[in-house]
Design a protein around this motif. Structure first.
Motif, PDB file in Angstrom:
ATOM      1  N   PHE A 179       0.837  -1.200   0.000  1.00  0.00           N
ATOM      2  CA  PHE A 179       0.000   0.000   0.000  1.00  0.00           C
ATOM      3  C   PHE A 179       0.871   1.249   0.000  1.00  0.00           C
ATOM      4  CE2 PHE A 179      -1.674   3.659   2.191  1.00  0.00           C
ATOM      5  CZ  PHE A 179      -2.644   4.010   1.273  1.00  0.00           C
TER       6      PHE A 179
ATOM      7  N   GLY B 214       0.137   2.727  -3.176  1.00  0.00           N
ATOM      8  CA  GLY B 214      -0.943   3.618  -2.752  1.00  0.00           C
ATOM      9  C   GLY B 214      -0.457   5.024  -2.452  1.00  0.00           C
TER      10      GLY B 214
ATOM     11  N   TRP C  66      -1.798   8.229  -4.229  1.00  0.00           N
ATOM     12  CA  TRP C  66      -2.429   9.370  -3.551  1.00  0.00           C
ATOM     13  C   TRP C  66      -1.762  10.675  -3.964  1.00  0.00           C
ATOM     14  CZ3 TRP C  66      -5.578  10.209   1.158  1.00  0.00           C
ATOM     15  CH2 TRP C  66      -6.461   9.143   1.376  1.00  0.00           C
TER      16      TRP C  66
ATOM     17  N   GLY D 138      -2.190  -5.344  -4.595  1.00  0.00           N
ATOM     18  CA  GLY D 138      -0.920  -4.691  -4.910  1.00  0.00           C
ATOM     19  C   GLY D 138       0.003  -5.606  -5.690  1.00  0.00           C
TER      20      GLY D 138
ATOM     21  N   ASP E 299      -8.760   3.853  -9.666  1.00  0.00           N
ATOM     22  CA  ASP E 299      -7.796   2.867  -9.169  1.00  0.00           C
ATOM     23  C   ASP E 299      -6.505   2.859  -9.979  1.00  0.00           C
ATOM     24  OD1 ASP E 299      -9.541   2.160  -7.235  1.00  0.00           O
ATOM     25  OD2 ASP E 299     -10.263   0.340  -8.229  1.00  0.00           O
TER      26      ASP E 299
ATOM     27  N   ASP F 118      -3.082   4.176  -8.759  1.00  0.00           N
ATOM     28  CA  ASP F 118      -2.151   3.361  -7.979  1.00  0.00           C
ATOM     29  C   ASP F 118      -1.030   2.787  -8.837  1.00  0.00           C
ATOM     30  OD1 ASP F 118      -3.526   3.851  -5.712  1.00  0.00           O
ATOM     31  OD2 ASP F 118      -4.604   1.943  -5.670  1.00  0.00           O
TER      32      ASP F 118
END
Lengths: 72, 486
Positions: free
Chosen positions: B59, B63, B67, B143, B304, B307
């Motif tokens: 993440f 991630g 973000w 992931g 998504d 990511d």
């Protein structure tokens, strides 16, 4: 069950130790409200990012001081 | 061709690091203690490998960049919650460890069951813990799937490759336990460090001349990208503070974090780790640089797909072996924390769920039972991930905030007037019901506050309320009885 419960006596954290640990704790959480700015720019970084990096690096120092207080 | 090269490198990294783990663990005899908490023998270095390994997951790898790509400054919360969690670890970790050693706890459910003298509370904590861990595992699987699909250059569906990688790690955990996980972290941490230096330093230099110019370009293109929105707006400062608090608390409340704390050799190792790890975590800044670079190099990814942003840049602009190394590092970043999660969930099932119903059976076959549970948890996580990925995403919010709901039970266990198991249990149940409700109606914020923190406040309020009522009831009964007794 365990023969030797602990190799060293328990360290007690006094109020000063908690206070020292609380400073970076509040800086990286509530402090962000006051650091939410782009200026002054340092090395191109926005101030908010500089502020957070500073506190990540300062956290060990505060914890180290708290640890020393606990030893006494 | 490129997919072959990239895949070969990913495979070599995964198999090589597992072989390294096997060698490092060697012929240590596996007892439940050894399997789950490494015989409580980890010194500062092994413990820091484990904690660092657990704190950077896929993440963080994908991630956080995602973000930075899709939201900008809100991604900075990833930098803030880790030191906050380590301060919690510094303050409360040693006391938790001391009790765990004294009473031989293996899981956080053991802690709750014993301190609050209620096996039912232990069972509740165990069931919730397994649920959260399985959800968290599915994120790691997603992931790994993304990374393998990137490494396959579109030729492979990640789901099959993900299955192979996942079951490799299950076998590894099965034999080597937590000590193996800690040793594999050596390889993982080095590779992740390399991948992050590449992503956060080389990529910005390649495309913009220096990270400094990266920010200049970013300010031109997205002037509002580097500060938070004010107050209670979505992703504003109020959201930021509450999210940092909820996630930071998780550093000590997640069940696999409890196992890491219990594995320490002494209190000093825990304190030293809390003092040292911020220096390691500061490298996460580089992930953000990678995400910002990706935003300028390949803009336009939505939802998504954000990511995958920086991995797409690597895939399009660099040769296959670079893709292989970065993807391999990312896979390890999912598999290392994943294995400690599987192990924690397995021990919760073996010791606290089966143990509640048949203690003698659970005690007699604990190692075997833990291993079987590890397989079951892994299988369950994999199947639910394969069939219901979209539902899982919304449930994940419940898991991340849910793990923080163990906090009252942990903090109040140190107070002189310890609340009853009933009040801790009802606080937990109420806050989790509230979180499920917010997930069902898709409500991430209340007055700009992360619902996880609202749930935590509800939780504390409920604990206090039940404690007060039972105290009041007791006094009422006493005053009613006293004259009759005489």
């Amino acid at each position: 069950m365990n023969e030797d419960i602990s190799p060293q006596p328990a360290k007690r954290l006094g109020p000063t130790a908690y206070l020292l640990a609380a400073i970076p704790f509040f800086a990286v959480s509530f402090g962000v409200c006051f650091a939410n700015r782009d200026e002054p720019v340092l090395f191109g970084f926005p101030f908010l990012l500089t502020y957070l990096i500073f506190w990540i690096c300062a956290t060990p120092l505060f914890l180290w001081l708290a640890d020393r207080r606990a030893r006494q | 061709m490129s997919s072959l090269v990239a895949f070969a490198i990913v495979g070599a990294i995964l198999l090589g690091s597992m072989a390294f783990g096997f060698l490092a663990v060697g012929k240590i005899k596996m007892s439940p203690q050894e399997l789950v908490v490494g015989n409580r023998s980890f010194g500062t270095i092994l413990l820091s490998l484990l904690l660092a390994g657990e704190s950077i997951t896929t993440f963080t790898f994908l991630g956080a960049a995602g973000w930075a790509y899709s939201r900008g400054a809100p991604a900075f919360y990833i930098l803030a919650y880790l030191p906050l969690g380590l301060i919690m670890l510094f303050l409360f970790g040693p006391s938790l460890w001391r009790r765990a050693r004294e009473f031989n706890f293996l899981t956080n459910a053991d802690y709750f069951a014993s301190i609050y003298e209620s096996r039912l509370l232990g069972l509740l904590v165990a069931v919730c813990g397994v649920f959260f861990l399985v959800l968290y595992l599915t994120v790691q699987l997603t992931g790994i799937q993304i990374l393998l699909e990137i490494a396959g250059y579109g030729s492979v569906k990640g789901i099959s490759a993900g299955a192979i990688a996942f079951f490799l790690i299950v076998i590894f955990v099965f034999f080597n336990g937590l000590r193996g996980v800690a040793w594999v972290s050596v390889v993982k941490d080095l590779l992740v460090l390399g991948a992050l230096l590449f992503a956060g330093v080389i990529i910005p230099i390649h495309f913009f001349g220096s990270p400094l110019h990266l920010f200049e370009r970013l300010r031109e293109a997205h002037p509002d990208w580097l500060t938070l929105r004010s107050g209670s707006m979505p992703n504003g400062t109020v959201w930021f503070v509450s999210t940092v608090l909820v996630n930071g608390v998780g550093i000590i409340t997640w069940p696999h974090a409890a196992a890491a704390i219990y594995s320490a050799k002494d209190e000093a190792s825990i304190r030293r780790n809390a003092m040292l790890l911020p220096f390691y975590q500061v490298i996460l800044v580089l992930v953000l640089f990678a995400g910002f670079s990706a935003l300028l190099v390949t803009p336009g990814l939505k939802g998504d797909d954000a990511d995958q942003s920086f991995m797409r840049v690597v895939q399009t602009h660099y040769s296959a072996w670079v893709v292989g190394v970065v993807a391999g590092a990312g896979c390890l970043a999912g598999l290392v924390p994943g294995s400690s999660m599987i192990l924690a969930a397995g021990s919760l099932i073996a010791k606290n769920i089966v143990g509640t119903f048949s203690q003698s059976f659970a005690q007699k076959h604990q190692t075997a039972l833990t291993r079987i549970s590890v397989l079951l948890v892994a299988l369950f996580a994999f199947v639910s991930w394969a069939i219901a990925r979209s539902t899982l995403v919304s449930m994940l919010l419940v898991a991340a905030s849910g793990a923080a709901q163990f906090l009252p039970g942990i903090l109040l266990s140190f107070s002189d007037r310890r609340p009853s198991a009933l009040s801790i249990g009802s606080g937990l149940v109420v806050s989790l019901l509230f979180l499920c409700w917010t997930a069902a109606v898709k409500l991430p914020l209340i007055f700009g506050i992360n619902v996880g923190l609202v749930a935590l406040m509800l939780n504390f309020a409920m604990v206090g309320l039940i404690a007060l009522t039972s105290q009041f009831g007791q006094r009422l009964r006493q005053s009613g009885r006293e004259p009759a007794d005489r």
